[in-house]
Design an enzyme around this catalytic site. Sequence first.
Site, mmCIF file in Angstrom:
data_model
loop_
_atom_site.group_PDB
_atom_site.id
_atom_site.type_symbol
_atom_site.label_atom_id
_atom_site.label_comp_id
_atom_site.label_asym_id
_atom_site.label_seq_id
_atom_site.Cartn_x
_atom_site.Cartn_y
_atom_site.Cartn_z
ATOM 1 N N GLN A 100 0.827 -1.218 0.000
ATOM 2 C CA GLN A 100 0.000 0.000 0.000
ATOM 3 C C GLN A 100 0.856 1.261 0.000
ATOM 4 O O GLN A 100 0.453 2.294 -0.525
ATOM 5 C CB GLN A 100 -0.920 0.024 1.228
ATOM 6 N N LEU A 277 -12.148 -1.505 0.548
ATOM 7 C CA LEU A 277 -11.640 -1.062 -0.751
ATOM 8 C C LEU A 277 -11.851 0.438 -0.923
ATOM 9 O O LEU A 277 -11.042 1.119 -1.568
ATOM 10 C CB LEU A 277 -12.333 -1.824 -1.880
ATOM 11 N N GLN A 280 -8.884 2.355 0.148
ATOM 12 C CA GLN A 280 -7.700 2.039 -0.659
ATOM 13 C C GLN A 280 -7.712 2.744 -2.018
ATOM 14 O O GLN A 280 -6.664 3.104 -2.554
ATOM 15 C CB GLN A 280 -7.610 0.533 -0.899
ATOM 16 N N HIS A 301 -11.134 5.770 7.930
ATOM 17 C CA HIS A 301 -10.002 5.523 7.034
ATOM 18 C C HIS A 301 -10.207 6.243 5.695
ATOM 19 O O HIS A 301 -9.273 6.832 5.140
ATOM 20 C CB HIS A 301 -9.843 4.020 6.768
#
EC number: 6.5.1.4
Length: 331
Positions: A100, A277, A280, A301
């Site tokens: 990541q 997801l 991300q 997040h």
Amino acid sequence: MLEIDGSYGEGGGQLVRTAVALSAVTGQGIRITNIRKNRPSPGLKQQHLKALETAARICRAQISGLFPGSTEISFVPVEIEGGKYDIDIGTAGSITLLLQCIMPALPFAKEKVELTIKGGTDVAWSPTIDYLQHVTFRALEQLGYSGSITLKEHGYYPKGGGKVSAYFKPCRLREFHFLKEKEDIKGSSHASNLPAHVPLRQAEAASKRLMEAGYPSLIETQSFEAFSIGSGITLWIGYIGGSALGERGLPAEKVGKNAADEIIPELRSGASVDTHLADQLIPYMALAGNSSYTVRELSLHTTTNIWVTEQFLDVKFRIEKKEGLFEVSVS
């Protein structure tokens, strides 16, 4: 030099990983303070250090503050180089979290990047390697991303010993609007150094729970010998996934049910991507431009990743509530 408050929002390792990746992309030097300030053990841990060290190697960055417990770093990149890199995180440090930290930068490398990484493939508080392969990479391909990973060996907590090879090519990201995919659920249930019935029981319990909810599935099972003892199961469909890891004393049936119970609410919501997801994708969508998805829940997040990304790039994310879902878009 851009100053980033590492305690903002979720205030964890993800903020640092995203900031470093976008620093590499933009060439903007950064200083991050208050890293993991509100965690029980503040500052950088071993797996964070290895991720930052790898990012610094790939973009020839000057980096300071790279030691256990550090709450402040500076990172000044030069250029993103290609080449081959061997990385050993040590014990069961998460391979997926290390990736990541560097993956958003790799489309802008001078040439292809090849990695061999040792560490943990299936560990708590991070995406499983199957999730990365079947959910994250599938979504990134839609954005024009060019990369692939090959699992060589699973590695579980606490011993690790997992091994992954990864390959990335420079590419031009493109806009994409994520929609819900309609297909059957697939999955992988696995165990190492345990009786062969363990992954079978995990898979059967997950399939039963999914069928009760109206979702047919096809889950493959694997039983093998590896460096560490452990088990896990990952389920996926389109841009949505769910996973669970085995623990000492936790019945295999419970592990399978836990994975099913993670993915079912995502499917019922009608969202195009799952809540994991969703965070991300933020830096990739910003780099691609004019992209969107729907998600059932806006996690801290995700909002933190939006904030970090907007510090580096001249983009603006928009969040709208539509039919019980959150639509996240960037232009």
